[in-house]
Design a protein around this motif. Structure first.
Motif, PDB file in Angstrom:
ATOM      1  N   THR A 162      -6.227  -0.782   2.256  1.00  0.00           N
ATOM      2  CA  THR A 162      -5.127  -1.118   3.347  1.00  0.00           C
ATOM      3  C   THR A 162      -3.992  -0.626   2.904  1.00  0.00           C
ATOM      4  N   TYR A 165      -3.148   2.908   2.481  1.00  0.00           N
ATOM      5  CA  TYR A 165      -2.895   3.410   3.939  1.00  0.00           C
ATOM      6  C   TYR A 165      -1.466   3.365   4.338  1.00  0.00           C
ATOM      7  N   LEU A 166      -1.146   2.210   4.343  1.00  0.00           N
ATOM      8  CA  LEU A 166       0.140   1.797   4.896  1.00  0.00           C
ATOM      9  C   LEU A 166       1.242   2.707   4.016  1.00  0.00           C
ATOM     10  N   GLN A 169       0.661   6.585   5.131  1.00  0.00           N
ATOM     11  CA  GLN A 169       0.751   7.012   6.235  1.00  0.00           C
ATOM     12  C   GLN A 169       2.250   6.505   7.138  1.00  0.00           C
ATOM     13  N   PHE A 170       2.431   5.422   6.775  1.00  0.00           N
ATOM     14  CA  PHE A 170       3.755   4.772   7.544  1.00  0.00           C
ATOM     15  C   PHE A 170       4.781   4.732   6.255  1.00  0.00           C
ATOM     16  N   GLU A 256      -7.656   1.744   9.198  1.00  0.00           N
ATOM     17  CA  GLU A 256      -6.705   2.368  10.258  1.00  0.00           C
ATOM     18  C   GLU A 256      -6.098   1.181  11.179  1.00  0.00           C
ATOM     19  N   GLU A 257      -7.163   0.560  11.790  1.00  0.00           N
ATOM     20  CA  GLU A 257      -6.873  -0.432  12.817  1.00  0.00           C
ATOM     21  C   GLU A 257      -6.181  -1.679  12.169  1.00  0.00           C
ATOM     22  N   THR A 260      -2.678  -0.846  11.349  1.00  0.00           N
ATOM     23  CA  THR A 260      -1.539  -0.447  12.667  1.00  0.00           C
ATOM     24  C   THR A 260      -1.161  -1.874  13.102  1.00  0.00           C
ATOM     25  N   ARG A 263       1.560  -2.916  10.892  1.00  0.00           N
ATOM     26  CA  ARG A 263       2.830  -2.273  11.053  1.00  0.00           C
ATOM     27  C   ARG A 263       3.383  -2.647  12.472  1.00  0.00           C
ATOM     28  N   GLN A 264       2.778  -3.037  13.473  1.00  0.00           N
ATOM     29  CA  GLN A 264       3.067  -3.361  14.658  1.00  0.00           C
ATOM     30  C   GLN A 264       3.787  -4.764  14.438  1.00  0.00           C
TER      31      GLN A 264
END
Length: 272
Positions: A162, A165-166, A169-170, A256-257, A260, A263-264
């Motif tokens: 996780t 991925y953060l 992707q972000f 991914e979920e 996300t 991030r939100q």
């Protein structure tokens, strides 16, 4: 009947074509063989790609699915003329309507996405990846205050994937800390993360699933036993609740979920 072959053809890396195509294909109960054909940026390479695509059509007995983000018109002409697969021109589908709506022509430049390496966003993402690797699994407390997010959870609960991925992707600098028996005995989160409570997110997982994952790593060990996993998850969740941090379960949610959602939450906190 054999499954179809799906090709992702691009004049660049093919990542955009593959990512978009995979998202579309998940809507169908099929398992195509997936082949990425990157850097198809001239006519000769287009003919080479065609030979591979058309060969698959004959072997499979079905038309291949050919997703392309090629912008070179000469290459596209070759593909349109001789391709024996179903050609899905992703850029053509979206660029023409956008040109009409925006009242301007697109750049139609081959390798347009290579420009990303010159952007500040790209360099920030590389920096975030390096930071995240350095701060994986509590390896260091140095510069912890620079973290955008800090994940805590028991071993094998999904913290490292996780975090990566953060970052990937972000572009978020993500640290992660394992919760261990010493933390449970102290009934407190690791001391290093306590000053950064606003950045903390807790990851948890169903003990049975955790036991299965750990058995793959250390079969027939106490570490992987269901009894120990139940204890660790119970104690970890209790620590998180006492600390008042949000708990997210990785049992049924994808990386991914989870990423996300995190991030939100971070964006919502920033907006306040």
């Amino acid at each position: 009947m054999p499954n179809r072959t799906a090709f992702f053809v691009s004049d660049g890396t093919g990542i955009t074509a593959e990512t978009f195509a995979r998202a579309i294909l998940t809507q169908f109960e099929i398992s195509p063989k997936m082949v990425r054909l990157p850097f198809v940026d001239n006519v000769d390479k287009a003919h080479q790609a065609l030979r591979q695509i058309n060969h698959a059509a004959h072997v499979d007995g079905k038309r291949p699915l050919v997703f392309t983000t090629v912008v070179n018109m000469d290459v596209m002409d070759v593909l349109r003329r001789d391709c024996e697969g179903m050609l899905i021109d992703m850029f053509g589908t979206f660029i023409a309507p956008l040109e009409h709506e925006l009242g301007m022509k697109s750049n139609h430049r081959v390798g347009r996405f290579s420009d990303v390496t010159k952007s500040r966003e790209y360099h920030d993402r590389i920096e975030a990846i390096n930071f995240t690797l350095e701060h994986d699994d509590g390896q260091t407390n140095e510069n912890l205050e620079k973290s955008d997010v800090i994940l805590v959870g028991v071993s094998r609960s999904g913290k490292t994937p996780t975090s990566l991925y953060l970052a990937l992707q972000f572009g978020l600098k993500a640290s992660n800390y394992p919760l261990i028996p010493e933390d449970f005995e102290r009934r407190q989160l690791p001391p290093a993360v306590l000053p950064h409570k606003k950045k903390l997110f807790g990851l948890t997982i169903d003990p049975k699933r955790l036991s299965e994952i750990r058995h793959e790593r250390r079969p027939n060990s106490r570490y992987a036993s269901l009894e120990n996993c139940q204890y660790e998850v119970r104690e970890a969740e209790a620590l998180m609740r006492r600390a008042g941090i949000r708990i997210l379960s990785t049992t049924h949610k994808s990386i991914e979920e989870i990423a996300t959602i995190i991030r939100q939450d971070l964006e919502a906190k920033t907006a306040r």
